[in-house]
Scaffold this motif. Structure first.
Motif, short mmCIF file in Angstrom:
data_model
loop_
_atom_site.label_atom_id
_atom_site.label_comp_id
_atom_site.label_asym_id
_atom_site.label_seq_id
_atom_site.Cartn_x
_atom_site.Cartn_y
_atom_site.Cartn_z
N THR A 280 -2.83 1.51 2.36
CA THR A 280 -3.92 0.53 2.44
C THR A 280 -4.45 0.42 3.87
O THR A 280 -5.66 0.37 4.10
CB THR A 280 -3.44 -0.85 1.96
OG1 THR A 280 -2.98 -0.74 0.61
CG2 THR A 280 -4.56 -1.87 2.02
N LEU A 281 -3.53 0.39 4.83
CA LEU A 281 -3.93 0.29 6.24
C LEU A 281 -4.76 1.48 6.67
O LEU A 281 -5.84 1.31 7.25
CB LEU A 281 -2.67 0.18 7.13
CG LEU A 281 -2.93 0.23 8.64
CD1 LEU A 281 -3.77 -0.95 9.10
CD2 LEU A 281 -1.61 0.28 9.41
N ASN A 283 -6.42 3.56 4.85
CA ASN A 283 -7.70 3.54 4.14
C ASN A 283 -8.69 2.62 4.84
O ASN A 283 -9.88 2.94 4.99
CB ASN A 283 -7.52 3.09 2.69
CG ASN A 283 -7.03 4.21 1.78
OD1 ASN A 283 -7.15 5.38 2.10
ND2 ASN A 283 -6.47 3.84 0.65
N ASN A 284 -8.21 1.46 5.27
CA ASN A 284 -9.07 0.51 5.97
C ASN A 284 -9.51 1.05 7.34
O ASN A 284 -10.64 0.78 7.78
CB ASN A 284 -8.36 -0.83 6.15
CG ASN A 284 -8.21 -1.58 4.83
OD1 ASN A 284 -8.96 -1.34 3.89
ND2 ASN A 284 -7.23 -2.47 4.75
N ILE A 285 -8.63 1.79 8.00
CA ILE A 285 -8.97 2.35 9.31
C ILE A 285 -10.13 3.33 9.20
O ILE A 285 -11.00 3.38 10.07
CB ILE A 285 -7.74 3.04 9.94
CG1 ILE A 285 -6.69 2.00 10.33
CG2 ILE A 285 -8.13 3.88 11.16
CD1 ILE A 285 -5.35 2.59 10.74
N GLN A 293 -10.95 7.74 0.33
CA GLN A 293 -9.87 6.77 0.21
C GLN A 293 -8.73 7.37 -0.62
O GLN A 293 -8.97 8.01 -1.65
CB GLN A 293 -10.38 5.49 -0.44
CG GLN A 293 -11.46 4.78 0.35
CD GLN A 293 -10.90 4.03 1.55
OE1 GLN A 293 -10.33 2.94 1.42
NE2 GLN A 293 -11.05 4.60 2.74
N ARG A 581 -10.01 5.79 17.05
CA ARG A 581 -9.70 5.42 15.67
C ARG A 581 -9.04 6.59 14.93
O ARG A 581 -8.11 6.39 14.15
CB ARG A 581 -10.95 4.98 14.93
CG ARG A 581 -10.64 4.37 13.57
CD ARG A 581 -11.88 4.04 12.78
NE ARG A 581 -12.57 2.87 13.31
CZ ARG A 581 -13.27 2.01 12.55
NH1 ARG A 581 -13.35 2.21 11.26
NH2 ARG A 581 -13.89 1.00 13.09
N TYR A 585 -5.35 6.56 13.20
CA TYR A 585 -5.15 6.95 11.80
C TYR A 585 -4.00 7.95 11.69
O TYR A 585 -3.11 7.80 10.83
CB TYR A 585 -6.45 7.56 11.26
CG TYR A 585 -6.33 8.13 9.86
CD1 TYR A 585 -6.60 7.35 8.75
CD2 TYR A 585 -5.95 9.46 9.65
CE1 TYR A 585 -6.49 7.86 7.46
CE2 TYR A 585 -5.83 9.98 8.36
CZ TYR A 585 -6.11 9.18 7.28
OH TYR A 585 -6.00 9.69 6.01
N CYS A 588 -0.51 6.21 12.46
CA CYS A 588 -0.04 5.29 11.42
C CYS A 588 0.37 6.05 10.16
O CYS A 588 1.30 5.64 9.46
CB CYS A 588 -1.13 4.27 11.08
SG CYS A 588 -1.47 3.10 12.41
N SER A 614 -9.84 -7.71 10.22
CA SER A 614 -10.09 -6.32 9.81
C SER A 614 -8.93 -5.72 9.01
O SER A 614 -8.97 -5.67 7.79
CB SER A 614 -10.40 -5.45 11.03
OG SER A 614 -9.37 -5.56 12.00
N TRP A 615 -7.86 -5.32 9.69
CA TRP A 615 -6.90 -4.42 9.07
C TRP A 615 -5.55 -5.05 8.72
O TRP A 615 -4.74 -4.44 8.04
CB TRP A 615 -6.63 -3.23 10.01
CG TRP A 615 -7.85 -2.43 10.32
CD1 TRP A 615 -8.96 -2.30 9.53
CD2 TRP A 615 -8.09 -1.64 11.48
NE1 TRP A 615 -9.88 -1.48 10.14
CE2 TRP A 615 -9.37 -1.05 11.34
CE3 TRP A 615 -7.35 -1.37 12.64
CZ2 TRP A 615 -9.93 -0.22 12.30
CZ3 TRP A 615 -7.89 -0.53 13.60
CH2 TRP A 615 -9.18 0.03 13.43
N PHE A 616 -5.27 -6.27 9.22
CA PHE A 616 -3.93 -6.84 9.07
C PHE A 616 -3.99 -8.23 8.43
O PHE A 616 -4.96 -8.97 8.57
CB PHE A 616 -3.24 -6.94 10.44
CG PHE A 616 -3.08 -5.61 11.12
CD1 PHE A 616 -1.97 -4.81 10.88
CD2 PHE A 616 -4.05 -5.13 12.00
CE1 PHE A 616 -1.82 -3.58 11.49
CE2 PHE A 616 -3.92 -3.90 12.62
CZ PHE A 616 -2.81 -3.12 12.36
#
Length: 624
Positions: A280-281, A283-285, A293, A581, A585, A588, A614-616
């Motif tokens: 999920t993280l 994908n959001n990045i 995705q 970014r 990615y 992570c 945003s991501w967390f």
């Protein structure tokens, strides 16, 4: 390929494996770009398809005198694929540089003409610089003149070379040796400009598969795509990669959008590596970058992610990170988090690893030069090979009294103890005694003094223990610190970078070598792409990273984007935030169980607010 019933595919084949196998049908080949996100089993698909080709179609390829070419980014990846294919000679598995050299090496006269023109252009450019300088005897003019003369000598030798050579691992280059940049430039030019070269390429390798295609040199990639378009009925070009994992600056930036419309676009969308929370993280990045995705596999763990925000003014980062590992032990109930060796600490940038690993003094000047950066990131230039493969091992052998190793390195790296040295042929014992005397004299200095790289290379050169490559010799005779800023402006940037790097103390150079050979305990995105670890600690620290390529404060919302950043993004160009970014990615996406992100920042509150937006999740952010 062969018309095969679905039942004939092995049970472990997924739909993408089957599609790619069919794309490689030589009666109706289809070129393709496979999107393969992090942990999607890209290498497994590549090997699955090749094993199936080997079982069902290899005789037809062999009968035509052809082979299947597979290009990977590292020697380790080459060896893994070769092993899986049982070292079958019908498959040519190599790095991009070795592939390019294998293609061009028969064309001696074309190589000669290419080098002649390239050197002539470089000499002309240097001559123009010398002409413009007011003081023709000044240090800048003299340095540029030496560079020009070095290139002139090489130009004069070209006609006497019967066969050119290329060795990616040799430390001591011969006068006929080409470097990495030249080999790629020639292959790109020859393929684009010669219909004969395209015919030879497609006849020899009707199937060409390129792993990590997003990092393959853009000029060579454009040349191969042009060859494919001109030979669509008999040549399949298959690209494996993910633009979000692009690392090197020389790759084709529009690879995902600039391909011909008839190419196939399969995608592997399941992430088999990461736990659900990490999927999920990541994908959001990437959600703002493209629409790719991933989904976690059905057997994935839930996983745990934490963002630790630390004021950048904190000094004892080692202690802070130890306390974070202890916190992660409590959060995850995983005792292994307090064992530093069981946690993979990943920095997101080489300069940061250099700062923490003690090799910034040597690495920094070279990495800050855009022309040298890629070679210093992977240790591939002629100068670096000489230092890593000959200078450092000889220093170690002398200090450790390894006499056989000393002899081996001197024979490998100089003419002192060879049949081409008439003194050695006439009086070998006398020459050997001279070597022993030189070594004993220098051993005392190595043990008792903190020598610079320049001092060590100068001694090896003067004593004849090693023959210094011409390219490195041109940097050796000038202490760059004696040049004013105005004088430096007139120098080739490469000379400034090497002039500063040669002032580094030997421990710094040794630490760089350990890092490049992945034995330092520090790693970056380059070193870990394709690898995975149970526990990952990703460290983001602008102060340590140097900031010339990446800015974590911008990524985390602590610092606004510059006008240049916004213009680059509007124009679809690479930018500092986008590069950062991508690295985030990759880092992570290494985590298999749990992930701790340590962000050093000058604006903790802004980072916290942006992270939660945003991501967390709120409970995943820890302020220290």
């Amino acid at each position: 390929m062969t018309d095969i019933n679905e039942d004939n595919f092995p049970p472990h084949f997924d739909d993408v494996d089957k599609d790619i196998y069919h794309f490689l049908n030589l009666d109706s080949p289809s070129s393709f770009l496979l999107f393969a996100g992090a942990g999607s089993g890209k290498t497994r698909t590549l090997v699955n398809v090749l094993e199936h080709v080997k079982k069902h179609d290899l005789n037809r390829i062999i009968d035509t005198g052809s082979r299947i070419a597979v290009i990977t980014y590292t020697n380790a990846a080459c060896n893994e694929i070769k092993h899986r294919l049982q070292f079958d000679p019908a498959f040519s598995v190599s790095t991009i540089h070795s592939f390019a050299w294998d293609l061009i090496k028969p064309f001696t006269e074309d190589i000669r003409e290419f080098l002649r023109q390239r050197l002539a252009d470089q000499i002309s450019e240097l001559q123009e610089k010398i002409y413009k300088v007011r003081d023709k005897n000044g240090k800048t003019a003299v340095k540029n003149a030496k560079s020009r003369d070095s290139k002139q000598r090489r130009l004069e030798q070209i006609d006497r070379i019967t066969d050119f050579s290329y060795s990616p691992t040799a430390g001591k280059p011969e006068r006929d040796a080409l470097n990495h940049v030249e080999v790629i430039a020639m292959a790109s030019e020859f393929i684009v400009s010669s219909a004969l070269m395209q015919t030879l390429l497609t006849n020899k390798f009707p199937i060409l598969l390129i792993d990590e295609s997003q990092d393959t040199d853009k000029n060579l990639m454009n040349a191969l795509i042009a060859a494919q378009q001109n030979n669509q009925n008999k040549f399949a070009l298959g690209l494996f990669g993910d633009m979000m994992q692009r690392i090197y600056g020389g790759g084709k930036e529009d690879l995902d959008t600039g391909l011909p419309s008839d190419w196939k676009r399969p995608a592997k969308l399941i992430n088999y590596r990461c736990p659900k929370r990490v999927v999920t993280l990541i994908n959001n990045i990437r959600v703002d970058i493209d629409d790719m995705q991933q989904e976690p596999s059905k057997s994935s763990l839930e996983g745990i992610v934490r963002l630790f925000i630390v004021n950048a003014q904190q000094k004892d980062k080692h202690q802070i990170e130890a306390s974070i590992r202890a916190s992660m032990r409590d959060i995850t109930n995983d005792e292994m988090w307090v064992d530093a060796e069981s946690v993979k600490c990943l920095t997101l940038e080489h300069a940061m690893a250099a700062d923490r690993g003690g090799f910034a003094e040597f690495f920094g000047p070279l990495a800050s030069n855009s022309d040298l950066r890629d070679s210093v990131l992977n240790g591939t230039s002629q100068e670096l090979k000489f230092i890593i493969n000959l200078v450092l091992p000889l220093v170690e052998a002398i200090v450790s009294d390894k006499h056989f190793e000393i002899t081996r390195l001197i024979k490998l790296g100089s003419t002192m103890m060879s049949s081409s040295n008439t003194d050695f042929v006439r009086e070998p014992i006398k020459c050997i005694k001279k070597v022993d005397t030189s070594i004993e004299k220098f051993k005392f200095k190595l043990i008792n003094e903190e020598l610079t790289l320049r001092e060590v290379i100068e001694y090896f050169s003067r004593s004849g223990l090693l023959d210094v490559p011409e390219r490195l010799n041109t940097h050796m005779d000038t202490d760059i610190s004696s040049f004013s800023e105005e004088e430096r402006e007139e120098l080739e940037k490469e000379y400034i970078a090497w002039g500063l790097a040669l002032r580094a103390k030997m421990p710094s150079v040794k630490s760089y070598s350990n890092y490049i050979n992945e034995s330092s305990g520090f790693a970056t995105h380059q070193g870990v792409k394709g690898l995975e670890f149970d526990r990952v600690m990703a460290v983001l620290d602008d102060d340590s990273a140097g900031g010339f390529l990446f800015k974590y404060e911008k990524l985390l919302g602590a610092e606004p984007l510059s006008s240049t950043d916004m213009k680059n993004e509007a124009d679809g160009k690479d930018s500092t935030p986008l590069r950062t970014r991508r690295l985030f990615y990759v880092i992570c996406s290494r985590a298999e169980k749990s992930l701790a992100i340590v962000a050093y920042t000058n604006n903790p509150e802004a980072v916290k607010a942006n992270a939660i937006q945003s991501w967390f999740k709120d409970n995943e952010v820890v302020m220290l």
